[in-house]
Scaffold this active site. Structure first.
Site, short mmCIF file in Angstrom:
data_model
loop_
_atom_site.label_atom_id
_atom_site.label_comp_id
_atom_site.label_asym_id
_atom_site.label_seq_id
_atom_site.Cartn_x
_atom_site.Cartn_y
_atom_site.Cartn_z
N HIS A 39 -10.92 15.19 -12.67
CA HIS A 39 -11.52 15.56 -11.40
C HIS A 39 -12.91 16.16 -11.57
O HIS A 39 -13.30 16.58 -12.66
CB HIS A 39 -10.61 16.52 -10.62
CG HIS A 39 -10.42 17.86 -11.27
ND1 HIS A 39 -9.42 18.12 -12.17
CD2 HIS A 39 -11.12 19.02 -11.15
CE1 HIS A 39 -9.50 19.38 -12.57
NE2 HIS A 39 -10.54 19.94 -11.98
N HIS B 279 -17.12 24.80 -5.24
CA HIS B 279 -15.76 25.11 -5.71
C HIS B 279 -15.63 26.59 -6.07
O HIS B 279 -14.55 27.16 -5.97
CB HIS B 279 -15.43 24.22 -6.92
CG HIS B 279 -14.11 24.49 -7.56
ND1 HIS B 279 -12.95 24.63 -6.83
CD2 HIS B 279 -13.76 24.65 -8.87
CE1 HIS B 279 -11.94 24.85 -7.66
NE2 HIS B 279 -12.41 24.87 -8.90
N HIS C 161 -17.21 28.16 -14.53
CA HIS C 161 -17.23 28.04 -13.08
C HIS C 161 -18.33 28.95 -12.48
O HIS C 161 -19.19 28.48 -11.72
CB HIS C 161 -15.87 28.43 -12.50
CG HIS C 161 -14.80 27.42 -12.73
ND1 HIS C 161 -14.17 27.28 -13.95
CD2 HIS C 161 -14.23 26.50 -11.91
CE1 HIS C 161 -13.27 26.31 -13.86
NE2 HIS C 161 -13.28 25.82 -12.64
N TRP D 260 0.83 -1.20 0.00
CA TRP D 260 0.00 0.00 0.00
C TRP D 260 0.87 1.25 0.00
O TRP D 260 2.07 1.19 0.27
CB TRP D 260 -1.03 0.00 1.14
CG TRP D 260 -0.50 -0.17 2.57
CD1 TRP D 260 0.76 -0.48 2.96
CD2 TRP D 260 -1.27 -0.05 3.75
NE1 TRP D 260 0.85 -0.56 4.32
CE2 TRP D 260 -0.39 -0.30 4.84
CE3 TRP D 260 -2.60 0.24 4.02
CZ2 TRP D 260 -0.83 -0.26 6.17
CZ3 TRP D 260 -3.02 0.27 5.33
CH2 TRP D 260 -2.14 0.02 6.40
N ASN D 261 0.20 2.37 -0.35
CA ASN D 261 0.90 3.64 -0.54
C ASN D 261 0.14 4.75 0.18
O ASN D 261 -1.01 4.58 0.60
CB ASN D 261 0.99 4.00 -2.03
CG ASN D 261 1.69 2.94 -2.84
OD1 ASN D 261 2.89 2.73 -2.68
ND2 ASN D 261 0.94 2.27 -3.72
N HIS E 69 -8.57 19.12 -7.00
CA HIS E 69 -8.81 19.36 -8.43
C HIS E 69 -7.56 18.99 -9.21
O HIS E 69 -6.92 19.83 -9.86
CB HIS E 69 -9.25 20.80 -8.65
CG HIS E 69 -10.48 21.15 -7.87
ND1 HIS E 69 -11.75 21.02 -8.36
CD2 HIS E 69 -10.62 21.57 -6.58
CE1 HIS E 69 -12.63 21.36 -7.44
NE2 HIS E 69 -11.96 21.70 -6.34
N ASP F 207 -15.67 18.98 -10.25
CA ASP F 207 -15.87 20.29 -9.62
C ASP F 207 -17.27 20.34 -9.03
O ASP F 207 -18.27 20.28 -9.75
CB ASP F 207 -15.74 21.43 -10.65
CG ASP F 207 -14.33 21.60 -11.17
OD1 ASP F 207 -13.39 21.06 -10.55
OD2 ASP F 207 -14.17 22.28 -12.20
#
Length: 521
Positions: free
Chosen positions: A336, A342, A471, A324-325, A332, A338
């Protein structure tokens, strides 16, 4: 028989609003009655290509109640064919294959009694109150002539201006055959526009044949006065195909098991369609790694960090049986989502966070508008309302609640520098202009707007009014955004469904996500 005291068809065609008709060819009276029960305002009975005999025609016209209108597309332009339809009580006539002004005048004359025309008196319906009928008919009967050939297109203005012709109707199928092309091609659309413009010049309403409610609405938006919302052949075929598809998909194995008995047929069919490949799942997501491009803001603002990942253990002394990491990135980053909060315009929306958005909105149909050729020629290409309306003229209106995905093939830019494309005057990246965003957010009320570039706005959107409209306007109206998508070239213009579930981050403004598209194979 239409209402002799209040004939409405001719007035509706002249004064509006635009009329959506239902087209019938199968000769089935109960199907006509079903359409009228559903709210059909007008029906068209097709005597040219349909299965209606004389008695069925009389019964079909008689089934249309007061308040709705009945038109008949007659077999040909002869006075006998036209008179037969009008004697049955039709309020409007569609005469096929009209190519000249002279032919249009002759057809109109066959629709009216002397001295206005040459129609013969008679018919069971008119004779019920013949004096009232002959007093009303000259101003009530709507005479339509169909332009369906290249010659008719060339003579469109003369046809539309012919004496006693009340409207023109474009037969799109035969017109395509005459032009040697397909419906919806550039040549076909140009011919339709030429007829519409000719009608406008002489003040004659123009209608056009369409195959669906969406296409009908799109044509009305172009200025057509009459369209076809549905036809009985397509409606029956679509219903039977859907039923058969569901039956095949839901049919259990001959040896039923406890796990499949009682399964929901629609979900079972859906799962089987995915398993068998009849529905393809297409990944629209870029791979996250430290080289993933992230948006660069002006230096006075806080920057989002690049994606970072470090190993916790990998089957070693740090953890002998597991790998695992740990990773870190901004909300974003990469492909991704929004959320409305946002942007400042969506800050007060209680359902605008990634943890409060309704999950019902995370699965929606997708409309893909392909501007890849334009973006290849112009890095600052702007999607406009006109581009969307041109797409709608071909594919039907953008449905409410759909995603609009802007295909530019920008995702094929694998070099992060070329992908961000920062220049001295700001990024050179395609995107929507403000009017386009308003149209999608307010008129079409989409779920959201998705792009292949690093953000949903154009690179030069800082100079727009309002700035960054994808946006400001989208999120202010509780819509979503998707950025850094890929594989849009694998999707059809219409028909795909996409799954867009962001991480459920408390008070999150967005998140990286895996965007999946479902496409019928």
């Amino acid at each position: 028989m239409f209402d002799l005291k209040n004939p409405a068809l001719k007035r509706r065609l002249t004064d509006g609003p635009a009329l959506g008709t239902y087209w019938f060819a199968l000769g089935n009276i109960p199907m006509i009655e079903a359409a009228l029960d559903a709210g059909a305002e007008a029906i068209v009975i097709d005597m040219q290509h349909g299965l209606f005999e004389r008695a069925a025609l009389e019964a079909a016209v008689a089934a249309v109640p007061s308040g709705a209108s009945c038109l008949v597309r007659v077999e040909d332009d002869t006075p006998t064919s036209i008179g037969r339809a009008l004697d049955a009580g039709a309020e409007g006539i569609l005469v096929p294959m009209v190519e000249t002004g002279k032919q249009a005048r002759a057809a109109a004359a066959a629709c009216h009694y002397p001295p206005k025309g040459i129609r013969s008196g008679g018919g069971l319906q008119p004779m019920r109150d013949f004096q009232t009928y002959i007093d009303v008919a000259p101003d009530a009967i709507a005479v339509g002539v169909m332009i369906e050939t290249a010659k008719g297109v060339e003579n469109a203005e003369k046809i539309a201006a012919a004496e006693n012709v009340d409207f023109v109707f474009i037969g799109t199928g035969d017109l395509a055959l005459s032009l040697g092309t397909a419906p919806g091609s550039e040549a076909h659309n140009a011919a339709c526009r030429k007829v519409l413009e000719a009608c406008r010049r002489v003040g004659t309403p123009c209608g056009i044949f369409t195959f669906s409610g969406e296409a009908a609405a799109a044509r009305i938006a172009e200025g057509y006065a009459m369209t076809v919302v549905a036809n009985d052949v397509s409606a029956a075929s679509a219903h039977f195909n859907a039923a058969q598809s569901a039956f095949k998909g839901a049919r259990p194995h001959p040896v039923a098991t406890a796990s499949n008995v009682g399964a929901e047929s629609s979900l079972a069919a859906f799962a089987l369609a995915i398993q068998t490949g009849r529905i393809r799942v297409i990944d629209l997501t870029q791979t996250l790694n430290p080289q993933t491009p992230v948006i660069a803001l002006p230096p006075e603002f806080v920057q989002t960090p690049a994606f970072e990942m470090s190993e916790l253990s990998r089957y070693d002394e740090r953890g002998p049986a597991w790998y695992w990491n740990i990773f870190a990135c901004g909300e974003h980053t990469g492909t991704h989502f929004d959320a409305p909060v946002h942007w400042v315009t969506g800050k007060d929306l209680p359902d605008g966070y990634t943890d409060t958005i309704s999950v019902q909105r995370m699965i929606a149909p997708a409309c893909v508008i392909d501007c890849s050729a334009e973006a290849a020629k112009d890095e600052k290409f702007l999607l406009t309302r006109a581009h969307v309306e041109a797409w709608e003229a071909t594919h039907g209106i953008v449905p409410e609640g759909a995603w609009v995905l802007f295909r530019t093939d920008w995702s094929k830019r694998t070099d992060p520098v070329a992908f961000l494309n920062a220049q001295a005057d700001g990024p050179h990246v395609p995107g929507p202009d403000p009017d386009c965003v308003r149209y999608l957010a307010y008129d079409r009320r989409v779920t959201g707007f998705g792009v292949e570039s690093v953000g949903t706005d154009a690179g030069q959107a800082f100079a727009f009014e309002p700035p960054f409209p994808a946006h400001a306007l989208m999120h202010g109206s509780n819509k979503f955004g998707l950025a850094s998508l890929c594989n849009l070239d694998l999707l059809p213009p219409k028909g795909a469904v996409i799954v867009t579930a962001p991480l459920k981050i408390e008070k999150g403004s967005g998140s990286p996500l895996r965007v999946l598209a479902l496409v019928e194979h």
